[in-house]
Every structure is written in C-alpha cells, then in structure tokens.
Design a protein around this motif. Structure first.
Motif, PDB file in Angstrom:
ATOM      1  N   ALA A   1       0.518  -1.347   0.335  1.00  0.00           N
ATOM      2  CA  ALA A   1       0.061   0.317   0.214  1.00  0.00           C
ATOM      3  C   ALA A   1       1.137   1.171  -0.745  1.00  0.00           C
ATOM      4  O   ALA A   1       1.394   1.245   0.962  1.00  0.00           O
ATOM      5  N   VAL A   2       0.883   2.212  -0.685  1.00  0.00           N
ATOM      6  CA  VAL A   2       1.880   3.077  -1.278  1.00  0.00           C
ATOM      7  C   VAL A   2       0.446   4.471  -1.221  1.00  0.00           C
ATOM      8  O   VAL A   2      -0.052   4.626  -1.918  1.00  0.00           O
ATOM      9  N   THR A   3       1.260   5.325  -0.548  1.00  0.00           N
ATOM     10  CA  THR A   3       1.194   6.660  -0.258  1.00  0.00           C
ATOM     11  C   THR A   3       2.055   7.622  -1.135  1.00  0.00           C
ATOM     12  O   THR A   3       3.175   7.985  -0.113  1.00  0.00           O
ATOM     13  N   LEU A   4       1.606   8.353  -1.695  1.00  0.00           N
ATOM     14  CA  LEU A   4       2.272   8.733  -2.877  1.00  0.00           C
ATOM     15  C   LEU A   4       3.355  10.369  -1.735  1.00  0.00           C
ATOM     16  O   LEU A   4       1.791  11.111  -1.980  1.00  0.00           O
ATOM     17  N   SER A   5       4.031  10.672  -1.618  1.00  0.00           N
ATOM     18  CA  SER A   5       4.263  12.316  -1.543  1.00  0.00           C
ATOM     19  C   SER A   5       4.683  13.075  -3.038  1.00  0.00           C
ATOM     20  O   SER A   5       4.515  13.136  -3.764  1.00  0.00           O
ATOM     21  N   ASN A   6       4.608  14.565  -2.466  1.00  0.00           N
ATOM     22  CA  ASN A   6       4.058  15.249  -4.130  1.00  0.00           C
ATOM     23  C   ASN A   6       5.413  15.218  -4.336  1.00  0.00           C
ATOM     24  O   ASN A   6       5.114  15.913  -5.635  1.00  0.00           O
ATOM     25  N   GLU A   7       6.843  14.483  -4.364  1.00  0.00           N
ATOM     26  CA  GLU A   7       7.688  14.784  -4.918  1.00  0.00           C
ATOM     27  C   GLU A   7       7.589  13.754  -6.308  1.00  0.00           C
ATOM     28  O   GLU A   7       8.202  13.439  -7.890  1.00  0.00           O
ATOM     29  N   HIS A   8       6.224  12.667  -6.059  1.00  0.00           N
ATOM     30  CA  HIS A   8       6.409  11.340  -7.087  1.00  0.00           C
ATOM     31  C   HIS A   8       4.817  11.763  -7.475  1.00  0.00           C
ATOM     32  O   HIS A   8       3.580  12.274  -6.961  1.00  0.00           O
ATOM     33  N   THR A   9       4.305  11.273  -9.253  1.00  0.00           N
ATOM     34  CA  THR A   9       3.547  11.214  -9.661  1.00  0.00           C
ATOM     35  C   THR A   9       2.451  10.106 -10.034  1.00  0.00           C
ATOM     36  O   THR A   9       1.373  10.284  -9.552  1.00  0.00           O
ATOM     37  N   ALA A  10       3.162   8.912  -9.573  1.00  0.00           N
ATOM     38  CA  ALA A  10       2.732   7.485  -9.423  1.00  0.00           C
ATOM     39  C   ALA A  10       3.711   6.476  -9.132  1.00  0.00           C
ATOM     40  O   ALA A  10       5.270   6.730  -9.188  1.00  0.00           O
ATOM     41  N   TYR A  11       3.164   5.294  -9.534  1.00  0.00           N
ATOM     42  CA  TYR A  11       3.882   4.518  -8.547  1.00  0.00           C
ATOM     43  C   TYR A  11       4.180   2.828  -9.492  1.00  0.00           C
ATOM     44  O   TYR A  11       2.598   2.326 -10.260  1.00  0.00           O
ATOM     45  N   LEU A  12       4.702   1.796  -9.477  1.00  0.00           N
ATOM     46  CA  LEU A  12       4.195   0.746 -10.374  1.00  0.00           C
ATOM     47  C   LEU A  12       5.180  -0.594  -9.111  1.00  0.00           C
ATOM     48  O   LEU A  12       6.004  -0.279  -9.282  1.00  0.00           O
TER      49      LEU A  12
END
Length: 141
Positions: A98-109
């Motif tokens: 379960a990933v919660t991104l910071s504003n440094e990134h826009t997507a994850y995989l």
C-alpha cells in the motif's frame, strides 16, 4: 577539492514485495529527471545513519515501512559541473504494498524485471545489469 564543488550522498531502495520492485515516477516540476521512473530514496542528512536515512525517505516518499537487508551497489554521477552525487542502493522488503505518494512523485508501479528494464533511466538500468539486480531470484519475470 576545488572551491564551489560539492559531493552529495543519496540512499535508494530496491524495495521488493511479492516478487516485484517499487518504481516511483518523479514529478514534472523536478529540475532533474522530471517524469522519470526511479527507485525510492533521497538525500542523506548531516549526521544521519545510512539505513535510518533510507527508512525515513521510503516512509516520506511512499508511505512504506521497510526492512533494509543489504547494500546492493554504489554508483556516482555528475549532476552538473560542480555537483557530484554518490548513490548507495540497498535491498529492502516492504511490509505492505500500500503506497502513499508524496508530492515528489506522480505515480508508482510494482514492476517485474521486464517493466524495470523498460521504465528505468538508461543509467540506472545499466547499473541494474552491471550489478546483477535482474538476477535476484526474488524478482518476477
């Protein structure tokens, strides 16, 4: 060292969960590497222990608590004419996907080997080949 030149240290994590590796896509506003996929991590703060810095960065950037296992490889590059960066990449295991991104990134995989080879920047992809990252038995095809 010549005046005005600096060396920075960054810690990155090859974070594994369920046979896949976490890749984060850098925000478009980033001065360097905007829109590129990378391993999670960031700058070492003065006086900070390497593994603690990595755990902090992974929590800040992806909301993940990880177990840091071992140093996989070290590399370096010139960010610009007066800035040299050394990157230490560690093998980590996430306790959750379960990933919660910071504003440094826009997507994850959560990427398999094929996706990693397609999405990582050429320099990081070369490091993965050079240091046997794709040979890790835990990585899914």
């Amino acid at each position: 060292m010549e005046e005005g030149k600096t060396i920075g240290v960054a810690v990155k994590g090859l974070v594994l969960y369920g046979g896949k590796a976490l890749l984060l896509k850098r925000s478009g506003y980033d001065r360097f590497g905007a829109g590129e996929y990378e391993f999670a991590g960031g700058k070492l703060e003065f006086g900070e222990a390497l593994e603690e810095a990595l755990k902090r960065e992974l929590l800040e950037e992806a909301g993940l608590v990880v177990e840091v296992e071992k140093l996989l490889y070290a590399s370096g590059f010139l960010k610009h004419a007066k800035r040299h960066v050394v990157v230490l990449t560690w093998l980590c295991r996430a306790k959750s996907d379960a990933v919660t991104l910071s504003n440094e990134h826009t997507a994850y995989l959560w990427a398999n080997k094929t996706q990693m080879k397609e999405l990582l920047t050429p320099s990081v992809e070369r490091d993965c080949e050079r240091f046997g990252i794709y040979d890790l038995a835990e990585l899914a095809e």
